[in-house]
Design a protein around this motif. Structure first.
Motif, PDB file in Angstrom:
ATOM      1  N   SER A  12     -46.404   3.936   3.347  1.00 47.05           N
ATOM      2  CA  SER A  12     -47.784   3.452   3.189  1.00 47.05           C
ATOM      3  C   SER A  12     -47.827   2.041   2.631  1.00 47.05           C
ATOM      4  O   SER A  12     -48.614   1.221   3.081  1.00 47.05           O
ATOM      5  CB  SER A  12     -48.577   4.385   2.280  1.00 47.05           C
ATOM      6  N   VAL A  13     -46.990   1.763   1.659  1.00 47.59           N
ATOM      7  CA  VAL A  13     -47.032   0.433   1.045  1.00 47.59           C
ATOM      8  C   VAL A  13     -46.149  -0.576   1.774  1.00 47.59           C
ATOM      9  O   VAL A  13     -46.110  -1.745   1.395  1.00 47.59           O
ATOM     10  CB  VAL A  13     -46.677   0.475  -0.459  1.00 47.59           C
ATOM     11  N   ALA A  14     -45.492  -0.143   2.838  1.00 43.67           N
ATOM     12  CA  ALA A  14     -44.685  -1.069   3.634  1.00 43.67           C
ATOM     13  C   ALA A  14     -45.546  -1.892   4.587  1.00 43.67           C
ATOM     14  O   ALA A  14     -45.087  -2.885   5.136  1.00 43.67           O
ATOM     15  CB  ALA A  14     -43.627  -0.301   4.424  1.00 43.67           C
ATOM     16  N   ASP A  15     -46.801  -1.512   4.762  1.00 42.24           N
ATOM     17  CA  ASP A  15     -47.702  -2.217   5.678  1.00 42.24           C
ATOM     18  C   ASP A  15     -48.550  -3.223   4.898  1.00 42.24           C
ATOM     19  O   ASP A  15     -49.219  -2.847   3.934  1.00 42.24           O
ATOM     20  CB  ASP A  15     -48.612  -1.217   6.387  1.00 42.24           C
ATOM     21  N   PRO A  16     -48.552  -4.500   5.304  1.00 37.96           N
ATOM     22  CA  PRO A  16     -49.310  -5.524   4.572  1.00 37.96           C
ATOM     23  C   PRO A  16     -50.817  -5.254   4.493  1.00 37.96           C
ATOM     24  O   PRO A  16     -51.437  -5.534   3.464  1.00 37.96           O
ATOM     25  CB  PRO A  16     -49.044  -6.818   5.342  1.00 37.96           C
ATOM     26  N   THR A  17     -51.401  -4.709   5.531  1.00 39.35           N
ATOM     27  CA  THR A  17     -52.841  -4.433   5.496  1.00 39.35           C
ATOM     28  C   THR A  17     -53.157  -3.357   4.465  1.00 39.35           C
ATOM     29  O   THR A  17     -54.134  -3.464   3.719  1.00 39.35           O
ATOM     30  CB  THR A  17     -53.358  -4.014   6.886  1.00 39.35           C
ATOM     31  N   ARG A  18     -52.325  -2.342   4.394  1.00 40.68           N
ATOM     32  CA  ARG A  18     -52.561  -1.291   3.402  1.00 40.68           C
ATOM     33  C   ARG A  18     -52.381  -1.814   1.983  1.00 40.68           C
ATOM     34  O   ARG A  18     -53.130  -1.438   1.079  1.00 40.68           O
ATOM     35  CB  ARG A  18     -51.662  -0.081   3.689  1.00 40.68           C
ATOM     36  N   VAL A  19     -51.433  -2.706   1.783  1.00 38.46           N
ATOM     37  CA  VAL A  19     -51.264  -3.315   0.454  1.00 38.46           C
ATOM     38  C   VAL A  19     -52.488  -4.166   0.120  1.00 38.46           C
ATOM     39  O   VAL A  19     -52.970  -4.148  -1.014  1.00 38.46           O
ATOM     40  CB  VAL A  19     -49.963  -4.143   0.371  1.00 38.46           C
ATOM     41  N   ARG A  20     -53.012  -4.886   1.089  1.00 39.90           N
ATOM     42  CA  ARG A  20     -54.231  -5.684   0.854  1.00 39.90           C
ATOM     43  C   ARG A  20     -55.383  -4.774   0.434  1.00 39.90           C
ATOM     44  O   ARG A  20     -56.154  -5.113  -0.470  1.00 39.90           O
ATOM     45  CB  ARG A  20     -54.603  -6.484   2.113  1.00 39.90           C
ATOM     46  N   ILE A  21     -55.506  -3.621   1.073  1.00 40.19           N
ATOM     47  CA  ILE A  21     -56.551  -2.655   0.697  1.00 40.19           C
ATOM     48  C   ILE A  21     -56.351  -2.193  -0.738  1.00 40.19           C
ATOM     49  O   ILE A  21     -57.291  -2.161  -1.536  1.00 40.19           O
ATOM     50  CB  ILE A  21     -56.587  -1.464   1.677  1.00 40.19           C
ATOM     51  N   LYS A  48     -57.954   4.221   9.830  1.00 31.97           N
ATOM     52  CA  LYS A  48     -56.588   4.729   9.980  1.00 31.97           C
ATOM     53  C   LYS A  48     -55.759   4.367   8.746  1.00 31.97           C
ATOM     54  O   LYS A  48     -55.021   5.211   8.217  1.00 31.97           O
ATOM     55  CB  LYS A  48     -55.942   4.154  11.237  1.00 31.97           C
ATOM     56  N   HIS A  49     -55.871   3.127   8.301  1.00 34.04           N
ATOM     57  CA  HIS A  49     -55.129   2.703   7.107  1.00 34.04           C
ATOM     58  C   HIS A  49     -55.553   3.513   5.881  1.00 34.04           C
ATOM     59  O   HIS A  49     -54.706   3.941   5.095  1.00 34.04           O
ATOM     60  CB  HIS A  49     -55.320   1.210   6.845  1.00 34.04           C
ATOM     61  N   LEU A  50     -56.846   3.722   5.724  1.00 31.95           N
ATOM     62  CA  LEU A  50     -57.338   4.497   4.581  1.00 31.95           C
ATOM     63  C   LEU A  50     -56.863   5.949   4.653  1.00 31.95           C
ATOM     64  O   LEU A  50     -56.523   6.543   3.629  1.00 31.95           O
ATOM     65  CB  LEU A  50     -58.864   4.422   4.505  1.00 31.95           C
ATOM     66  N   PHE A  51     -56.822   6.512   5.844  1.00 30.66           N
ATOM     67  CA  PHE A  51     -56.330   7.880   6.011  1.00 30.66           C
ATOM     68  C   PHE A  51     -54.874   7.987   5.542  1.00 30.66           C
ATOM     69  O   PHE A  51     -54.506   8.906   4.804  1.00 30.66           O
ATOM     70  CB  PHE A  51     -56.460   8.320   7.478  1.00 30.66           C
ATOM     71  N   LEU A  52     -54.045   7.030   5.961  1.00 30.30           N
ATOM     72  CA  LEU A  52     -52.633   7.056   5.570  1.00 30.30           C
ATOM     73  C   LEU A  52     -52.466   6.865   4.061  1.00 30.30           C
ATOM     74  O   LEU A  52     -51.620   7.509   3.437  1.00 30.30           O
ATOM     75  CB  LEU A  52     -51.850   5.997   6.348  1.00 30.30           C
ATOM     76  N   LEU A  53     -53.277   5.992   3.468  1.00 31.41           N
ATOM     77  CA  LEU A  53     -53.233   5.795   2.019  1.00 31.41           C
ATOM     78  C   LEU A  53     -53.673   7.060   1.286  1.00 31.41           C
ATOM     79  O   LEU A  53     -53.123   7.412   0.241  1.00 31.41           O
ATOM     80  CB  LEU A  53     -54.102   4.604   1.609  1.00 31.41           C
ATOM     81  N   LYS A  54     -54.660   7.729   1.845  1.00 33.75           N
ATOM     82  CA  LYS A  54     -55.141   8.981   1.242  1.00 33.75           C
ATOM     83  C   LYS A  54     -54.071  10.068   1.339  1.00 33.75           C
ATOM     84  O   LYS A  54     -53.842  10.818   0.381  1.00 33.75           O
ATOM     85  CB  LYS A  54     -56.436   9.416   1.927  1.00 33.75           C
ATOM     86  N   MET A  55     -53.408  10.168   2.478  1.00 31.55           N
ATOM     87  CA  MET A  55     -52.358  11.171   2.654  1.00 31.55           C
ATOM     88  C   MET A  55     -51.183  10.929   1.701  1.00 31.55           C
ATOM     89  O   MET A  55     -50.483  11.867   1.322  1.00 31.55           O
ATOM     90  CB  MET A  55     -51.854  11.197   4.106  1.00 31.55           C
ATOM     91  N   ALA A  56     -50.981   9.686   1.311  1.00 30.33           N
ATOM     92  CA  ALA A  56     -49.910   9.344   0.370  1.00 30.33           C
ATOM     93  C   ALA A  56     -50.382   9.469  -1.085  1.00 30.33           C
ATOM     94  O   ALA A  56     -49.635   9.141  -1.999  1.00 30.33           O
ATOM     95  CB  ALA A  56     -49.416   7.927   0.634  1.00 30.33           C
ATOM     96  N   ARG A  83     -48.344   7.379  -8.236  1.00 30.08           N
ATOM     97  CA  ARG A  83     -48.782   6.879  -9.545  1.00 30.08           C
ATOM     98  C   ARG A  83     -47.947   5.664  -9.975  1.00 30.08           C
ATOM     99  O   ARG A  83     -48.482   4.642 -10.375  1.00 30.08           O
ATOM    100  CB  ARG A  83     -48.689   8.007 -10.581  1.00 30.08           C
ATOM    101  N   LYS A  84     -46.651   5.767  -9.837  1.00 29.83           N
ATOM    102  CA  LYS A  84     -45.752   4.677 -10.240  1.00 29.83           C
ATOM    103  C   LYS A  84     -45.955   3.446  -9.349  1.00 29.83           C
ATOM    104  O   LYS A  84     -45.941   2.314  -9.831  1.00 29.83           O
ATOM    105  CB  LYS A  84     -44.302   5.160 -10.180  1.00 29.83           C
ATOM    106  N   MET A  85     -46.158   3.662  -8.055  1.00 33.62           N
ATOM    107  CA  MET A  85     -46.370   2.544  -7.133  1.00 33.62           C
ATOM    108  C   MET A  85     -47.655   1.802  -7.476  1.00 33.62           C
ATOM    109  O   MET A  85     -47.683   0.569  -7.494  1.00 33.62           O
ATOM    110  CB  MET A  85     -46.411   3.041  -5.684  1.00 33.62           C
ATOM    111  N   LEU A  86     -48.724   2.522  -7.771  1.00 35.27           N
ATOM    112  CA  LEU A  86     -49.993   1.873  -8.126  1.00 35.27           C
ATOM    113  C   LEU A  86     -49.849   1.084  -9.428  1.00 35.27           C
ATOM    114  O   LEU A  86     -50.391  -0.015  -9.554  1.00 35.27           O
ATOM    115  CB  LEU A  86     -51.114   2.902  -8.238  1.00 35.27           C
ATOM    116  N   GLN A  87     -49.109   1.615 -10.382  1.00 34.25           N
ATOM    117  CA  GLN A  87     -48.873   0.899 -11.645  1.00 34.25           C
ATOM    118  C   GLN A  87     -48.101  -0.389 -11.387  1.00 34.25           C
ATOM    119  O   GLN A  87     -48.444  -1.447 -11.920  1.00 34.25           O
ATOM    120  CB  GLN A  87     -48.106   1.777 -12.637  1.00 34.25           C
ATOM    121  N   SER A  88     -47.080  -0.313 -10.574  1.00 36.03           N
ATOM    122  CA  SER A  88     -46.251  -1.490 -10.279  1.00 36.03           C
ATOM    123  C   SER A  88     -47.021  -2.531  -9.476  1.00 36.03           C
ATOM    124  O   SER A  88     -46.932  -3.726  -9.741  1.00 36.03           O
ATOM    125  CB  SER A  88     -44.999  -1.078  -9.498  1.00 36.03           C
ATOM    126  N   LEU A  89     -47.779  -2.072  -8.490  1.00 34.44           N
ATOM    127  CA  LEU A  89     -48.504  -2.985  -7.602  1.00 34.44           C
ATOM    128  C   LEU A  89     -49.505  -3.862  -8.349  1.00 34.44           C
ATOM    129  O   LEU A  89     -49.773  -4.991  -7.941  1.00 34.44           O
ATOM    130  CB  LEU A  89     -49.206  -2.187  -6.497  1.00 34.44           C
TER     131      LEU A  89
END
Length: 144
Positions: A12-21, A48-56, A83-89
């Protein structure tokens, strides 16, 4: 904690658009129409991006009438990887020029709100959008 759960977050976080979101949602909840206006992608792409972020388990949604609002899932939905990814991001990419432009457009979208953005066909006013983000191909004219 499973390998599949880890993989879902990392993909999920490998995609630049999802990271921008995710970076846009750091400042609080946003309606889908606001994300569409900021990122200038069509509704199906953002959904689609939001769905994948939600599934993760990186984002959660809240429905209010015809609007769907998304926010970061700070608890990670039970996923320690999310949780850890959101903290780091939070500490990453804050000086990135694309993220900076998104943040300027985000301020406009938050000021306008979902009702006005939806009324405009999910776009930001050209006078505002151009103030922070010159249209492609006009970079020469701006730099002269």
């Amino acid at each position: 904690m499973s390998l599949r759960e880890y993989e879902r977050v990392m993909k999920s976080v490998a995609d630049p658009t999802r990271v921008r979101i995710l970076k846009l949602l750091e400042n609080g909840e946003m309606c889908v129409c606001q994300l569409i206006a900021i990122l200038a992608f069509n509704q199906s792409t953002i959904s689609k991006h939001l769905f994948l972020l939600k599934m993760a388990h990186l984002v959660k949604e809240r429905k209010e009438g015809k609007w769907v609002h998304y926010s970061l899932n700070s608890s990670g939905g039970g996923s320690p990887y999310a949780r850890k990814m959101l903290q780091s991001l939070r500490g990453w990419l804050n000086d990135d020029p694309v993220v900076g432009k998104d943040r300027k457009r985000e301020a406009m979208a938050r000021k306008m709100g979902p009702v006005e953005i939806c009324g405009r066909g999910m776009t930001l006013p050209a006078r505002w959008a151009g103030a922070c983000c010159p249209p492609p191909g006009n970079a020469e004219a701006v730099s002269k």
